[in-house]
Design a protein around this motif. Structure first.
Motif, PDB file in Angstrom:
ATOM      1  N   VAL A   1       4.081 -10.014  -2.753  1.00 28.49           N
ATOM      2  CA  VAL A   1       5.098  -8.962  -2.922  1.00 28.49           C
ATOM      3  C   VAL A   1       4.642  -7.972  -3.989  1.00 28.49           C
ATOM      4  N   PHE A   2       4.132  -8.484  -5.107  1.00 30.57           N
ATOM      5  CA  PHE A   2       3.682  -7.610  -6.194  1.00 30.57           C
ATOM      6  C   PHE A   2       2.521  -6.732  -5.756  1.00 30.57           C
ATOM      7  N   GLU A   3       1.655  -7.272  -4.933  1.00 33.47           N
ATOM      8  CA  GLU A   3       0.522  -6.485  -4.434  1.00 33.47           C
ATOM      9  C   GLU A   3       0.975  -5.453  -3.398  1.00 33.47           C
ATOM     10  N   LYS A   4       1.931  -5.837  -2.567  1.00 38.05           N
ATOM     11  CA  LYS A   4       2.382  -4.942  -1.503  1.00 38.05           C
ATOM     12  C   LYS A   4       3.222  -3.786  -2.037  1.00 38.05           C
ATOM     13  N   TYR A   5       4.135  -4.076  -2.954  1.00 35.23           N
ATOM     14  CA  TYR A   5       5.090  -3.056  -3.378  1.00 35.23           C
ATOM     15  C   TYR A   5       4.783  -2.425  -4.738  1.00 35.23           C
ATOM     16  N   GLU A   6       4.280  -3.180  -5.652  1.00 34.08           N
ATOM     17  CA  GLU A   6       3.881  -2.718  -6.979  1.00 34.08           C
ATOM     18  C   GLU A   6       5.052  -2.329  -7.881  1.00 34.08           C
ATOM     19  N   HIS A   7       6.105  -1.683  -7.345  1.00 32.69           N
ATOM     20  CA  HIS A   7       7.219  -1.227  -8.159  1.00 32.69           C
ATOM     21  C   HIS A   7       8.546  -1.829  -7.701  1.00 32.69           C
ATOM     22  N   VAL A   8       9.521  -1.810  -8.616  1.00 32.15           N
ATOM     23  CA  VAL A   8      10.869  -2.249  -8.287  1.00 32.15           C
ATOM     24  C   VAL A   8      11.490  -1.220  -7.334  1.00 32.15           C
ATOM     25  N   GLN A   9      11.888  -1.697  -6.170  1.00 29.94           N
ATOM     26  CA  GLN A   9      12.533  -0.872  -5.162  1.00 29.94           C
ATOM     27  C   GLN A   9      13.306  -1.808  -4.231  1.00 29.94           C
ATOM     28  N   ASP A  10      14.111  -1.258  -3.355  1.00 28.44           N
ATOM     29  CA  ASP A  10      14.929  -2.085  -2.466  1.00 28.44           C
ATOM     30  C   ASP A  10      14.105  -3.157  -1.752  1.00 28.44           C
TER      31      ASP A  10
END
Length: 96
Positions: free
Chosen positions: A8-17
């Protein structure tokens, strides 16, 4: 669980929905499995709503667009998980 979070951290990188929804799913599965293992009472609907009420919504609202690996976000996520784990362990001890 840690490998799933890393993805998840690699895919999205930032806090978002999407990132918070993915984390909710990982936390839900992990807490469900721990509850079952410890024979602690488990209510799926309650757990999902409590994850949001007690932390995920706060993280989304207050840390939007921050890096998921930031100390603030990591601390908030860890505190949320730890609070649920403590409750599950307590319930499991009472069930024994």
């Amino acid at each position: 669980m840690l490998k799933d979070l890393q993805k998840v951290f690699e895919k999205y990188e930032h806090v978002q929905d999407q990132s918070i929804q993915s984390i909710e799913e990982i936390y839900f599965k992990y807490l469900r499995d721990i509850s079952n293992y410890l024979e602690a009472e488990f209510n799926a609907e309650t757990l999902r709503s409590q994850l949001w009420e007690r932390g995920l919504q706060f993280i989304l609202d207050n840390h939007a667009k921050k890096n998921l690996n930031s100390t603030e976000v990591q601390h908030a996520l860890a505190n949320l998980l730890n609070s649920f784990l403590a409750e599950i362990i307590e319930k499991g001890n009472k069930a024994s």
